[in-house]
Design a protein around this motif. Sequence first.
Motif, short mmCIF file in Angstrom:
data_model
loop_
_atom_site.label_atom_id
_atom_site.label_comp_id
_atom_site.label_asym_id
_atom_site.label_seq_id
_atom_site.Cartn_x
_atom_site.Cartn_y
_atom_site.Cartn_z
N ALA A 1 -1.08 9.90 -2.84
CA ALA A 1 -0.88 9.75 -4.29
C ALA A 1 -0.52 8.31 -4.64
N LEU A 2 0.37 7.73 -3.86
CA LEU A 2 0.79 6.36 -4.15
C LEU A 2 -0.37 5.38 -4.00
N ARG A 3 -1.11 5.52 -2.91
CA ARG A 3 -2.24 4.61 -2.66
C ARG A 3 -3.31 4.76 -3.74
N GLU A 4 -3.62 6.01 -4.06
CA GLU A 4 -4.65 6.30 -5.06
C GLU A 4 -4.23 5.79 -6.45
N ALA A 5 -2.96 6.00 -6.80
CA ALA A 5 -2.47 5.55 -8.10
C ALA A 5 -2.52 4.03 -8.19
N CYS A 6 -2.10 3.35 -7.13
CA CYS A 6 -2.10 1.88 -7.14
C CYS A 6 -3.53 1.33 -7.15
N THR A 7 -4.41 1.96 -6.39
CA THR A 7 -5.82 1.53 -6.37
C THR A 7 -6.42 1.65 -7.76
N THR A 8 -6.19 2.79 -8.41
CA THR A 8 -6.73 3.03 -9.74
C THR A 8 -6.16 2.03 -10.74
N SER B 1 3.36 -2.26 1.74
CA SER B 1 2.02 -2.45 2.29
C SER B 1 0.97 -1.87 1.36
N ILE B 2 1.30 -0.80 0.63
CA ILE B 2 0.31 -0.26 -0.32
C ILE B 2 0.09 -1.23 -1.49
N LEU B 3 1.15 -1.87 -1.96
CA LEU B 3 1.00 -2.85 -3.03
C LEU B 3 0.13 -4.02 -2.57
N LYS B 4 0.38 -4.44 -1.34
CA LYS B 4 -0.36 -5.58 -0.79
C LYS B 4 -1.84 -5.23 -0.65
#
Length: 288
Positions: A94-101, A131-134
């Motif tokens: 969820a976090l990765r997908e939300a940040c990507t979007t 790391s997900i933000l990066k």
Amino acid sequence: RAKQEGRNQICCFEQRQDVRAHMDHELSQEMGKSIALGEFKLHFQPQFSIMSGKQTGFEALMRWDHPVRGWISPGTFIQIAERNGLILPLSEFALREACTTAAQWTQPLRVAVNLSPIQFKKIDLVPMVESILKETGLPAHRLELEVTESLFIQSNQRTIETLKQLRTMGITIALDDFGTGYSSLSYLSSFPIDKIKIDRSFVRDLANSHGNMAIISAMIGIGRSLDIEVLAEGIEDKETLEMLRVAGCQEAQGYYLGRPRDLAAEPGFEMSQPALDDIAEKAKALKL
Ligand code: C2E
Ligand code: MG
Ligand code: MG
Ligand code: MG
């Protein structure tokens, strides 16, 4: 005869419990594979500043697009995932997908992601978020993380440290479902919180309930005196929105302003005129 009926009711209740337990078990069994198959999706619900009428962000809300059962609500599967441990990969998705979007949006809107208390207990959140933000290129100030009061019930130093570190990175910390937990209000001054989200249960029926209006006014007052922003969720009509505006609430979210939607199905949604018209219309309603 009454005794017989009583017995039947107990029997039906037990049967219902049984069906429920059976479904939970099945969903639990299928969940791992479903994550891998990409059956979990995020929908996004807009949030607005009540003063300016401008959209400030989106909250990411998870859904399970089940091949047989159709869309399953997080109210059904989050608890199951918390029990079988799959909440960890699910939350990371969820976090990765939300940040990507969010990184793809042409406007610098914020994205809010719900966290589970299990994540604080079981993993080191800070390096994962970093790391997900990066990886996605989303600036930290565009990420908001939502926690619930249950996190503070048996909070330890580590939880507070984690929240402080996330906040130092520039992330906003929001307290979701505010007012529904058992926590004492004292945590508001001792925990690093930037925003409270007044739970839908207080906002519902606001137009007909004096009691709830008094509670909401008090919540807004607490927020103001502690320098914590206040968002009201679950706004379903114009009257409620107007009452919240008058009471001094800063942000708003609810079906009246926009339902959660599948932004993946709206490529370039910001450029799409219907969406823009819709938001402009809602902004007009907000200004009144
Ligand atoms: P929440 O974070 O408090 O989200 C608000 C819920 O209220 C959402 O339900 C949203 O669709 C619904 N809602 C918003 N506006 C209105 C309105 O005007 N009227 C009504 N009747 N409902 C409204 P949803 O999407 O079913 O999510 C339920 C809960 O599941 C969330 O409550 C959150 O606690 C949890 N959840 C959702 N996504 C995630 C996730 O990615 N991770 C975790 N840990 N929990 C999640
Ligand atoms: Mg939430
Ligand atoms: Mg909420
Ligand atoms: Mg809620």
